[in-house]
Design a protein around this motif. Structure first.
Motif, PDB file in Angstrom:
ATOM      1  N   GLU A   1      -8.210 -28.749 -13.487  1.00 37.01           N
ATOM      2  CA  GLU A   1      -6.939 -28.303 -14.087  1.00 37.01           C
ATOM      3  C   GLU A   1      -6.171 -29.444 -14.731  1.00 37.01           C
ATOM      4  O   GLU A   1      -5.346 -29.210 -15.615  1.00 37.01           O
ATOM      5  CB  GLU A   1      -6.064 -27.635 -13.016  1.00 37.01           C
ATOM      6  CG  GLU A   1      -6.476 -26.232 -12.683  1.00 37.01           C
ATOM      7  CD  GLU A   1      -5.480 -25.541 -11.769  1.00 37.01           C
ATOM      8  OE1 GLU A   1      -5.200 -24.360 -11.976  1.00 37.01           O
ATOM      9  OE2 GLU A   1      -4.975 -26.219 -10.855  1.00 37.01           O
ATOM     10  N   ALA A   2      -6.435 -30.676 -14.315  1.00 37.91           N
ATOM     11  CA  ALA A   2      -5.741 -31.802 -14.930  1.00 37.91           C
ATOM     12  C   ALA A   2      -6.113 -31.965 -16.390  1.00 37.91           C
ATOM     13  O   ALA A   2      -5.330 -32.513 -17.178  1.00 37.91           O
ATOM     14  CB  ALA A   2      -6.060 -33.087 -14.163  1.00 37.91           C
TER      15      ALA A   2
ATOM     16  N   PRO B   1      -3.893 -17.813 -14.076  1.00 41.98           N
ATOM     17  CA  PRO B   1      -3.949 -17.622 -12.607  1.00 41.98           C
ATOM     18  C   PRO B   1      -5.209 -16.902 -12.133  1.00 41.98           C
ATOM     19  O   PRO B   1      -5.808 -17.293 -11.135  1.00 41.98           O
ATOM     20  CB  PRO B   1      -2.683 -16.814 -12.316  1.00 41.98           C
ATOM     21  CG  PRO B   1      -1.768 -17.124 -13.448  1.00 41.98           C
ATOM     22  CD  PRO B   1      -2.640 -17.315 -14.641  1.00 41.98           C
ATOM     23  N   HIS B   2      -5.612 -15.818 -12.824  1.00 45.09           N
ATOM     24  CA  HIS B   2      -6.783 -15.086 -12.336  1.00 45.09           C
ATOM     25  C   HIS B   2      -8.063 -15.934 -12.459  1.00 45.09           C
ATOM     26  O   HIS B   2      -8.945 -15.871 -11.586  1.00 45.09           O
ATOM     27  CB  HIS B   2      -6.939 -13.769 -13.113  1.00 45.09           C
ATOM     28  CG  HIS B   2      -7.228 -13.965 -14.576  1.00 45.09           C
ATOM     29  ND1 HIS B   2      -6.244 -14.251 -15.499  1.00 45.09           N
ATOM     30  CD2 HIS B   2      -8.410 -13.944 -15.273  1.00 45.09           C
ATOM     31  CE1 HIS B   2      -6.783 -14.377 -16.707  1.00 45.09           C
ATOM     32  NE2 HIS B   2      -8.095 -14.198 -16.600  1.00 45.09           N
ATOM     33  N   SER B   3      -8.174 -16.750 -13.532  1.00 46.10           N
ATOM     34  CA  SER B   3      -9.337 -17.633 -13.665  1.00 46.10           C
ATOM     35  C   SER B   3      -9.323 -18.703 -12.585  1.00 46.10           C
ATOM     36  O   SER B   3     -10.380 -19.085 -12.045  1.00 46.10           O
ATOM     37  CB  SER B   3      -9.356 -18.280 -15.045  1.00 46.10           C
ATOM     38  OG  SER B   3      -9.430 -17.305 -16.059  1.00 46.10           O
TER      39      SER B   3
ATOM     40  N   LEU C   1     -11.657 -20.964  -7.755  1.00 49.83           N
ATOM     41  CA  LEU C   1     -11.471 -21.492  -6.403  1.00 49.83           C
ATOM     42  C   LEU C   1     -12.391 -20.791  -5.419  1.00 49.83           C
ATOM     43  O   LEU C   1     -13.003 -21.433  -4.547  1.00 49.83           O
ATOM     44  CB  LEU C   1     -10.006 -21.330  -5.986  1.00 49.83           C
ATOM     45  CG  LEU C   1      -9.645 -21.838  -4.587  1.00 49.83           C
ATOM     46  CD1 LEU C   1      -9.908 -23.329  -4.471  1.00 49.83           C
ATOM     47  CD2 LEU C   1      -8.181 -21.531  -4.275  1.00 49.83           C
ATOM     48  N   THR C   2     -12.538 -19.474  -5.568  1.00 52.61           N
ATOM     49  CA  THR C   2     -13.438 -18.727  -4.679  1.00 52.61           C
ATOM     50  C   THR C   2     -14.888 -19.164  -4.873  1.00 52.61           C
ATOM     51  O   THR C   2     -15.639 -19.388  -3.905  1.00 52.61           O
ATOM     52  CB  THR C   2     -13.300 -17.225  -4.948  1.00 52.61           C
ATOM     53  OG1 THR C   2     -11.932 -16.834  -4.800  1.00 52.61           O
ATOM     54  CG2 THR C   2     -14.158 -16.431  -3.985  1.00 52.61           C
ATOM     55  N   THR C   3     -15.276 -19.321  -6.143  1.00 53.36           N
ATOM     56  CA  THR C   3     -16.650 -19.741  -6.428  1.00 53.36           C
ATOM     57  C   THR C   3     -16.917 -21.150  -5.905  1.00 53.36           C
ATOM     58  O   THR C   3     -17.982 -21.435  -5.334  1.00 53.36           O
ATOM     59  CB  THR C   3     -16.905 -19.688  -7.940  1.00 53.36           C
ATOM     60  OG1 THR C   3     -16.622 -18.366  -8.419  1.00 53.36           O
ATOM     61  CG2 THR C   3     -18.337 -20.052  -8.262  1.00 53.36           C
TER      62      THR C   3
ATOM     63  N   THR D   1     -19.278 -22.500 -14.448  1.00 51.45           N
ATOM     64  CA  THR D   1     -18.385 -21.355 -14.192  1.00 51.45           C
ATOM     65  C   THR D   1     -17.033 -21.564 -14.853  1.00 51.45           C
ATOM     66  O   THR D   1     -16.460 -20.632 -15.453  1.00 51.45           O
ATOM     67  CB  THR D   1     -18.220 -21.165 -12.684  1.00 51.45           C
ATOM     68  OG1 THR D   1     -19.500 -21.001 -12.070  1.00 51.45           O
ATOM     69  CG2 THR D   1     -17.361 -19.942 -12.381  1.00 51.45           C
ATOM     70  N   ALA D   2     -16.489 -22.777 -14.766  1.00 51.98           N
ATOM     71  CA  ALA D   2     -15.201 -23.064 -15.398  1.00 51.98           C
ATOM     72  C   ALA D   2     -15.280 -22.915 -16.917  1.00 51.98           C
ATOM     73  O   ALA D   2     -14.366 -22.374 -17.556  1.00 51.98           O
ATOM     74  CB  ALA D   2     -14.733 -24.459 -15.018  1.00 51.98           C
TER      75      ALA D   2
END
Length: 942
Positions: free
Chosen positions: A814-815, A821-823, A828-830, A765-766
């Motif tokens: 993210e590191a 922000p929207h991604s 986070l929700t997924t 997903t990422a």
């Protein structure tokens, strides 16, 4: 005249009688005087005296002086004889003393000389060690001073030569100007005459010299111009790419120009010099190092001692060259001064030395790394060469030999053939010696005591008894004995041990996890806490007797009956004697602990010495209960070490007998009743129905081709794959009886499957949100997330739904990758949703369902591809044969990685390959032991 005619003579005169008849009250004569009377000479003297008296009576007094003379002569002769005897005896004594002295003194003198020499050598060694550094420093200072003085002298000589050259030039200029002034006053007619007189004819040698001088000057000017045209400044070279700079340095034009510059400054003399190419390459390497130091040099601080001088000397060389070439550019002759030659030559020599040192250091590091790779490959081969699976062993052998050949070629290229051969041989020998030392260190000393007198190990009886018995029998009927017996680590049954060895030949009991398991630690705390309370209440004697009995039985089990230590332990730890001592109040804890401190190190393996010494040491040992607890812990550890040693000694025999033994034990269980085939039949039926349904779904026209019909092999591997690689909840009642001993592996692979599907879905997903290539692995992020979720799932699968875990996973991603922000919100929700489903062991989202389906099909395809051509049950005669040989490991590993990359989860290729290898091993061992019943079940369902 006869003797009868002699008449008696009157007594001699008083003065004569006084000489021969001494008074009895005189002082005591010496031993020499007294012995003189009894000697032969004295007897002879006395006889002669008596005869003289008789003769004197006949002849008269006129013959007295003759008698005295004869007596004196006899006394003198006797004394001479005694003195000769004494002298001979003294000579013998002297000779013996001289002989003894000559035999002793040389050895003593030699010893003293050797001792003096050793003392002198020790003193000289101490002086040398103490003064070596000072001498070295003094030598270095002296050499530096000498070099500095030589440089100063050379500088003074060069300056003097330059001054003389300038003076000569001024003198010639002065003479030329003086000649012009003198000829200016001559008339014009005389001028023509003088010009005619000045013209002279030169020889061919002089003309050739002039032409050569002019040509040489032009060649020098052209060399300087060509070098300046290259524009070898650091600023320009830094703007060039690393590959472009390397290609430019390798150009023949650049190398030819650099060669002419170095030859002009006297770095080397002739064009055909053998070191020309190496000199030019080292010289041009300075520009490459200064332009790209980070690409060429490491950032490790341990290499700064070689890299810092390299950069400094390269900078000095470039600066010196730039200055000298800039000074030569305006000159017409372009002749470098001796000072310029010397400075540039010194700068190049320093850089060459630093470059060679750096290169040698890097070569040594490369050689050591390649030797470590070669030794690691040899270590792998030493571990698997005794594997019973011939195909795996052959495949590993081929791969190891291929890689070792590549490494050996690299070592020979750097170190040379002979040195490479010796280095490899020494490294392999050292590694194998270390392995042998480790093996000897893990062998308990009690096992060495059971060896035969000729040094061979004692014969091992069949480690597979007729029925499973508990390895630690109950110590007694009392509650104390039962409590302490629970603290001893129970060994797995023989069937479990044989099954584990059949799967992994190097299987050993994990001593650390067994001794330090949370359940065992809690039980130990409860038992010894109860012991402490009973001792304080005055009921400690039963605990002491029970402890002695447990320790005695455990230690005697490690030794052979009849052994000296076996007899000693039986006598010292006699429970009847200890019980009487406790009742009489004479039991000594110190004597018991002292015996344990002396006995346990004689039974343990060498690598346990430090641990046992720390556990049994008296310093900071605590009270008696704590010391008893440590003694019991050490005894339990020795028991596990002995069990591991027996497993290693009898592994070969157990692996060969494993299929037949498991077959017999399973058949016995079916006959006696504890085992049935109810779950196995249900397991096989469900797998067959699914396989048949899938085949019919793919055959809508009902062709029913024979090649597509379900075989026993396909049904078995489908059932095996679904049992292991399925993340949903599984009850123990759903595991077939034939796989009951693999339940821990089933749950472990199921948990790992759940993690792989969850982590793969999150990373996929990422990647889609960031529009990255899904085939590119994010191994660093996958490893961190795996460690985090593994620690969470160890406390229960429901721990995956705890608060804050999705934010931690998002921070890991993210590191390494910035997200808008929207991604970030979407990911986070997924992540939260996927973790919540994983906590309930559900896979409902499309992405994890697709990954799970692809993962299961991948494992199934690899199992079917690596399986044998036919699936036959072992007969009664071959039931004890070894399991069927699986295919090689590298094929599924590579294919799994490729297919997982296409599926979008390339991070778990190695883990999936391990699953495939594990399922193949489990399937081979299971079919070899239980294939008969599988065929019966399949036949009934047909």
């Amino acid at each position: 005249m006869s003797s009868d005619d002699f008449t008696p003579v009157s007594s001699p005169p008083p003065r004569v009688a006084a000489r021969f008849c001494r008074p009895s009250n005189n002082r005591r004569r010496s031993s020499a005087a007294s012995s003189r009377r009894t000697s032969l000479s004295s007897t002879h003297s006395h006889h002669s005296q008596h005869s003289q008296h008789s003769h004197r009576s006949y002849h008269g007094l006129h013959s007295n002086h003759v008698a005295q003379h004869l007596r004196r002569a006899s006394i003198i002769e006797s004394r001479k004889a005694r003195l000769a005897d004494r002298a001979a005896h003294a000579e013998q004594v002297r000779l013996r003393a001289a002989t003894a002295k000559s035999a002793l003194r040389p050895s003593n003198s030699e010893e003293r000389a050797l001792a003096a020499q050793h003392a002198r050598e020790r003193y000289l060694a101490q002086v040398t060690a103490a003064c070596a550094e000072e001498v070295k420093r003094a030598k270095k200072v002296a050499e530096d001073m000498k070099e500095r003085r030589e440089m100063e002298n050379q500088k003074l000589r060069d300056e003097m030569e330059e001054k003389l050259a300038e003076a000569e030039k001024r003198r010639l200029e002065y003479k030329r100007n003086l000649k012009k002034s003198r000829t200016s006053s001559v008339c014009r007619g005389e001028d023509k005459t003088l010009e005619a007189k000045e013209i002279r004819v030169i020889s061919q040698e002089e003309a050739a010299t002039i032409i050569q001088r002019v040509w040489t000057a032009r060649a020098r000017r052209r060399t300087v111009q060509d070098f300046l045209a290259l524009d070898m400044s650091i600023e320009r070279l830094s703007n060039t790419t690393f590959e472009g700079l390397g290609a430019m340095i390798l150009e023949e034009r650049v190398q030819r120009c650099a060669s002419r510059v170095l030859r002009m400054f006297g770095i080397y003399e002739s064009t055909a010099s053998p070191e020309e190419k190496s000199t030019v390459r080292i010289f041009l390497s300075a520009f490459l190092i200064l332009a790209y130091p980070t690409e060429l040099l490491s950032v490790n601080s341990m290499h700064e001692v070689h890299e810092d001088p390299l950069v400094k000397t390269a900078t000095t060389l470039w600066t010196t060259l730039d200055q000298e070439v800039s000074c030569l550019a305006p000159s017409r002759q372009c002749i470098p001064s001796p000072k310029a030659k010397r400075e540039l030559s010194q700068a190049y020599m320093r850089f060459s030395f630093a470059f060679t040192s750096w290169k040698t250091h890097d070569e040594s590091l490369l050689i050591s790394n390649m030797l470590a790779q070669y030794v690691a490959l040899d270590h792998i081969w030493q571990k698997i060469k005794d594997d019973t699976e011939e195909v795996v062993k052959a495949d590993y052998k081929e791969g190891i030999r291929y890689n070792q050949t590549i490494v050996m070629v690299g070592i020979k290229r750097l170190a040379g053939p002979e040195r490479a051969k010796s280095l490899i041989k020494e490294a392999v020998r050292t590694s194998r010696r270390k392995i042998a030392r480790d093996v000897r260190a893990s062998r308990p000393r009690s096992a060495n005591m059971d060896a035969n007198a000729d040094g061979r190990p004692a014969p091992v009886t069949s480690p597979v008894p007729a029925d499973d018995v508990s390895p630690i029998p109950a110590a007694g009927t009392s509650s104390q004995n039962d409590s302490l017996s629970q603290l001893m680590s129970p060994l797995p049954s023989n069937r479990v041990l044989v099954h584990e060895l059949a799967l992994h030949r190097s299987y050993r009991l994990d001593t650390t996890s067994i001794l330090n398991s949370p359940l065992r630690l809690r039980l130990r705390y409860q038992v010894f806490d109860q012991m402490r309370k009973d001792v304080q209440a005055g009921w400690g004697n039963p605990w002491i007797v029970a402890m002695a009995q447990i320790v005695r039985e455990t230690l005697l089990r490690l030794l052979t009956p009849g052994n000296s230590l076996h007899v000693l332990i039986s006598e010292v730890l006699d429970t009847a004697v200890i019980e009487r001592e406790c009742e009489a109040g004479t039991f000594s804890y110190e004597r018991f602990f002292g015996f344990m401190r002396s006995m346990l190190p004689r039974l343990c393996a060498p690598f346990r010495d430090a641990e046992i010494h720390a556990a049994l040491s008296e310093e900071g040992s605590g009270d008696a209960i704590q010391r008893l607890e440590r003694v019991l812990h050490v005894v339990d550890m020795l028991s596990l070490d002995s069990a591991n040693h027996l497993l290693s000694e009898s592994a070969g025999y157990l692996v060969e007998e494993a299929p037949g033994y498991e077959h017999r034990r399973f058949a016995e269980g079916l006959q006696t009743g504890p085992i049935s085939l109810r779950r196995t039949t249900k397991w096989w039926r469900e797998a067959r129905d699914k396989v048949v349904y899938e085949i019919r779904r793919r055959d809508p026209e009902n062709v029913d081709h024979p090649a597509h019909r379900p075989t026993s092999e396909k049904i078995y591997y489908y059932a095996l794959m679904e049992t292991f690689v399925f993340p949903f909840a599984l009850d123990k009642d759903d595991i077939p009886e034939t796989l009951a001993m693999d339940s821990d592996r089933i749950y472990k692979v199921r948990d790992e499957t759940l993690l792989v599907v969850t982590i793969g879905s999150i990373l996929l997903t990422a990647k889609n949100l960031l529009k990255r290539d899904v085939r590119v692995p994010w191994k660093a992020q996958a490893t961190k997330i795996w460690d985090l979720l593994s620690s969470a799932i160890s406390n229960g699968v429901t721990s995956l739904d705890k608060a804050g875990l999705p934010q931690q996973l998002l921070a890991i991603i993210e590191a390494a990758h910035n997200m808008p922000p929207h991604s970030r919100t979407h990911l986070l929700t997924t992540t939260t949703r996927l973790l919540s489903q994983a906590a309930q062991r559900q896979v409902t989202d499309p992405v994890p369902r697709l990954l799970l389906h692809r993962l299961m099909m991948l494992v199934l395809s690899r199992l079917n591809a690596s399986a044998s051509a036919t699936f036959t049950a072992p007969s009664s005669s071959s039931s004890s044969s070894s399991p069927s040989t699986p295919a090689s490991k590298p094929a599924p590993s590579l294919t799994a990685a490729d297919q997982l990359a296409r599926a979008g989860v390339p991070e778990f290729g190695d883990r999936v390959a391990d699953w495939i290898l594990l399922l193949r091993r489990v399937g081979d061992v299971d079919r070899a032991a239980h294939g008969k019943w599988y065929e019966e079940i399949a036949g009934r369902m047909e």
